[in-house]
Scaffold this motif. Structure first.
Motif, PDB file in Angstrom:
ATOM      1  N   ASP A 168     -40.265 -34.451  32.068  1.00 54.53           N
ATOM      2  CA  ASP A 168     -39.557 -33.814  30.945  1.00 54.53           C
ATOM      3  C   ASP A 168     -40.410 -33.732  29.671  1.00 54.53           C
ATOM      4  OD1 ASP A 168     -37.265 -33.423  32.406  1.00 54.53           O
ATOM      5  OD2 ASP A 168     -36.529 -35.456  31.996  1.00 54.53           O
ATOM      6  N   LEU A 169     -41.696 -34.083  29.769  1.00 53.37           N
ATOM      7  CA  LEU A 169     -42.547 -34.031  28.564  1.00 53.37           C
ATOM      8  C   LEU A 169     -42.678 -32.598  28.048  1.00 53.37           C
ATOM      9  CD1 LEU A 169     -45.543 -36.338  29.607  1.00 53.37           C
ATOM     10  CD2 LEU A 169     -43.945 -36.758  27.718  1.00 53.37           C
ATOM     11  N   GLU A 170     -42.953 -32.495  26.745  1.00 45.26           N
ATOM     12  CA  GLU A 170     -43.243 -31.164  26.198  1.00 45.26           C
ATOM     13  C   GLU A 170     -44.542 -30.663  26.831  1.00 45.26           C
ATOM     14  OE1 GLU A 170     -43.394 -31.083  21.916  1.00 45.26           O
ATOM     15  OE2 GLU A 170     -44.440 -29.163  21.974  1.00 45.26           O
ATOM     16  N   GLY A 171     -44.507 -29.453  27.333  1.00 46.30           N
ATOM     17  CA  GLY A 171     -45.697 -28.919  28.007  1.00 46.30           C
ATOM     18  C   GLY A 171     -45.494 -28.783  29.508  1.00 46.30           C
ATOM     19  N   ALA A 175     -47.357 -37.386  41.225  1.00 42.94           N
ATOM     20  CA  ALA A 175     -46.798 -38.737  41.078  1.00 42.94           C
ATOM     21  C   ALA A 175     -46.287 -38.959  39.659  1.00 42.94           C
ATOM     22  CB  ALA A 175     -47.859 -39.779  41.429  1.00 42.94           C
ATOM     23  N   GLU A 176     -46.968 -38.381  38.655  1.00 43.67           N
ATOM     24  CA  GLU A 176     -46.566 -38.601  37.263  1.00 43.67           C
ATOM     25  C   GLU A 176     -47.226 -37.559  36.359  1.00 43.67           C
ATOM     26  OE1 GLU A 176     -47.759 -42.440  35.818  1.00 43.67           O
ATOM     27  OE2 GLU A 176     -46.692 -42.194  33.906  1.00 43.67           O
ATOM     28  N   VAL A 177     -46.454 -37.091  35.370  1.00 46.37           N
ATOM     29  CA  VAL A 177     -47.074 -36.272  34.326  1.00 46.37           C
ATOM     30  C   VAL A 177     -47.449 -37.234  33.212  1.00 46.37           C
ATOM     31  CG1 VAL A 177     -46.823 -34.322  32.759  1.00 46.37           C
ATOM     32  CG2 VAL A 177     -45.601 -34.310  34.936  1.00 46.37           C
ATOM     33  N   LEU A 178     -48.715 -37.193  32.832  1.00 47.63           N
ATOM     34  CA  LEU A 178     -49.198 -38.128  31.810  1.00 47.63           C
ATOM     35  C   LEU A 178     -49.090 -37.469  30.442  1.00 47.63           C
ATOM     36  CD1 LEU A 178     -52.380 -39.081  33.839  1.00 47.63           C
ATOM     37  CD2 LEU A 178     -50.237 -40.372  33.721  1.00 47.63           C
ATOM     38  N   GLY A 179     -48.794 -38.275  29.435  1.00 44.23           N
ATOM     39  CA  GLY A 179     -48.644 -37.693  28.106  1.00 44.23           C
ATOM     40  C   GLY A 179     -49.010 -38.659  27.004  1.00 44.23           C
ATOM     41  N   ALA A 180     -49.139 -38.089  25.820  1.00 40.98           N
ATOM     42  CA  ALA A 180     -49.347 -38.881  24.611  1.00 40.98           C
ATOM     43  C   ALA A 180     -48.567 -38.190  23.509  1.00 40.98           C
ATOM     44  CB  ALA A 180     -50.836 -38.948  24.252  1.00 40.98           C
ATOM     45  N   ALA A 181     -47.897 -38.975  22.690  1.00 42.14           N
ATOM     46  CA  ALA A 181     -47.055 -38.453  21.604  1.00 42.14           C
ATOM     47  C   ALA A 181     -46.087 -37.395  22.141  1.00 42.14           C
ATOM     48  CB  ALA A 181     -47.936 -37.882  20.480  1.00 42.14           C
ATOM     49  N   GLY A 182     -45.543 -37.616  23.343  1.00 42.14           N
ATOM     50  CA  GLY A 182     -44.531 -36.728  23.904  1.00 42.14           C
ATOM     51  C   GLY A 182     -45.069 -35.464  24.531  1.00 42.14           C
ATOM     52  N   LYS A 183     -46.416 -35.275  24.531  1.00 45.33           N
ATOM     53  CA  LYS A 183     -46.975 -34.019  25.054  1.00 45.33           C
ATOM     54  C   LYS A 183     -47.855 -34.278  26.275  1.00 45.33           C
ATOM     55  CE  LYS A 183     -47.043 -31.346  20.859  1.00 45.33           C
ATOM     56  NZ  LYS A 183     -47.828 -30.788  19.799  1.00 45.33           N
TER      57      LYS A 183
END
Ligand SMILES: Cc1cc2nc3c(=O)[nH]c(=O)nc-3n(C[C@H](O)[C@H](O)[C@H](O)COP(=O)(O)OP(=O)(O)OC[C@H]3O[C@@H](n4cnc5c(N)ncnc54)[C@H](O)[C@@H]3O)c2cc1C
Length: 412
Positions: free
Chosen positions: A112-115, A257-265
């Motif tokens: 559900d991350l932005e992007g 397996a996972e969407v990686l993000g930083a600061a929600g993106k």
């Protein structure tokens, strides 16, 4: 034979069904009802803007209105503007041909991350569906999850240079968005081995016509049979194609397996490989092309679960389903024709006409309905507009379309 039949959805499956019904029984009243002011469903809002040959099937569909007597009632959403029960009460037969339009979710942490965007969301925005969300910034490195034809369509559109879109119907806004995208790399990932990928080899070979790109195919593996050999041959054709600045990488046997993000993106994706290892790929956005589910205007799951004969599309007395709505989001435009022909035979064998039913009289006095002549005026307004290297400039809003339906080209 007489009777009143409402088909919900004027996409390919609805049009093929109307054709088959009226060919066998020209005295039927067959009405195609669509939530949009325009007919033809995904032919207009899914099939790629640069595949005009595929879209030419609409000329065949137009004949069902122009020569066979089917009527179009556009801008009328069943389940929202009129209930399914009211429609069933008004017609002898109702057929649900409403397709599947909601992007399946990735279902992994970070999904559900932005992007993270579904392919349907992006293609609807690119092709100016009136309910589409705005086109987002994909950053310099979008990663596509999925390797069916929708994924390849999306890749090709994103990879094209402005001059390669001449003759398409991609609108000025989306064209400008593509020209300014700043995309440097596109990675396409599939869960299955290349030998079992879902794309059509013809779609892969088409990528060899792209300029401005350099394509690599990583880990295509071996072909266990002739069918697989066609896919690997197509990948071999494009592997190493071009030395342009925009890089395209194909990778296989990567399970998200996972969407990686930083600061929600989004910053990348973690996959597990066939050997069970973790693999990370950095990216700026994730585009999922992993299928579609039903919209919630109609209770599809409950209707299909309770179907009298699901395989044949018979849901309940006088209620049927066809096309993607029946089968799920699989199959090309021609695949819906066989479905429609089989269902037409069953409907004609089962229909019981009640002359007292009002049929299309149910819509009398309802404002905002666009009929086939209204669609012809929209079509004329779109194709009469200054071409800007395009074969059509779509009207992107419902208001604009309904105005053009009334006033024709003068409303632009
Ligand atoms: C991005 C994309 C690209 C594709 N490209 C190709 C291609 O190049 N070649 C090919 O052969 N196939 C292609 N396909 C597959 C093809 O589009 C489908 O096989 C076909 O459109 C399915 O037809 P359908 O009529 O079942 O559904 P749809 O085409 O989705 O039509 C359903 C219609 O029902 C209407 N509707 C929905 N809900 C309601 C409601 N509640 N009330 C009234 N109306 C409603 C919708 O507005 C729509 O017009 C593509 C699919 C996608 C998603």
């Amino acid at each position: 034979m007489t009777g009143k039949i409402a088909i919900v959805g004027a996409g390919p499956s609805g049009c093929f069904l109307a054709q088959a019904l009226l060919k066998a029984a020209p005295d039927l009243e067959v009405d195609l009802i669509d939530a949009l002011p325009v007919p033809y469903g995904l032919v207009r809002y899914g099939v790629a803007a640069d595949h005009q040959g595929t879209k030419a099937v609409t000329r065949q569909f137009a004949r069902v209105f122009e020569r066979q007597g089917a009527r179009f009632f556009g801008n009328l959403c069943i389940g929202r503007d009129i209930s399914l029960d009211d429609l069933r009460a008004a017609y002898d037969v109702v057929v649900l041909a409403a397709g599947m339009s909601v992007d399946n979710r990735l279902g992994v942490p970070g999904g559900d991350l932005e992007g993270v965007y579904g392919a349907g969301r992006i293609t609807r925005a690119l092709y100016e569906h009136p309910d589409a969300e705005a086109l987002p910034d994909l950053g310099s490195h979008p990663l596509i999850v999925g390797n069916g034809n929708v994924a390849i369509d999306l890749l090709r559109l994103l990879a094209k240079q402005p001059e390669e879109l001449a003759g398409s119907d991609l609108g000025p806004g989306p064209s400008d968005w593509l020209a300014r995208s700043g995309i440097e790399t596109i990675t396409v990932t599939g869960r299955s081995p290349a030998a079992r990928a879902k794309f059509d080899p013809v779609m892969i070979k088409e990528l060899a016509k792209l300029g401005g790109v350099s394509i690599r195919v990583i880990g295509a593996g071996e072909a266990p049979d002739d069918e697989a050999a066609k896919r690997l041959d197509a990948l071999a054709v494009i592997d190493g194609h071009g030395d342009g600045p925009r890089k395209i990488d194909f990778r296989f046997e990567l399970t998200p397996a996972e969407v990686l993000g930083a600061a929600g993106k989004v910053t990348g994706m973690r996959f597990s490989t066939a050997a069970g290892d973790a693999q990370h790929i950095a990216c700026s956005s994730v585009l999922t092309a992993i299928g579609f589910g039903p919209a919630d205007d109609l209770p599809r799951e409950a209707l299909i679960a309770a179907a009298a004969d699901r395989e044949a599309g018979a849901l309940a007395p006088g209620l049927y389903a066809t096309g993607w709505f029946r089968r799920g989001p699989r199959g090309t435009i021609p695949d819906n024709r066989a479905d429609a022909q089989a269902l037409a035979g069953r409907i004609l064998a089962e229909i019981s006409a009640s002359p007292a039913k009002p049929g299309r009289g149910l819509f009398d006095g309802r404002p905002g309905i666009v009929d086939y002549d209204g669609w012809c005026r929209i079509d004329a307004a779109e194709t009469a507009a200054p071409s800007q290297g395009r074969c059509r400039i779509k009207i992107p809003t419902r208001t604009g379309m309904t105005m053009a339906a009334i006033e024709g080209a003068t409303s632009r």
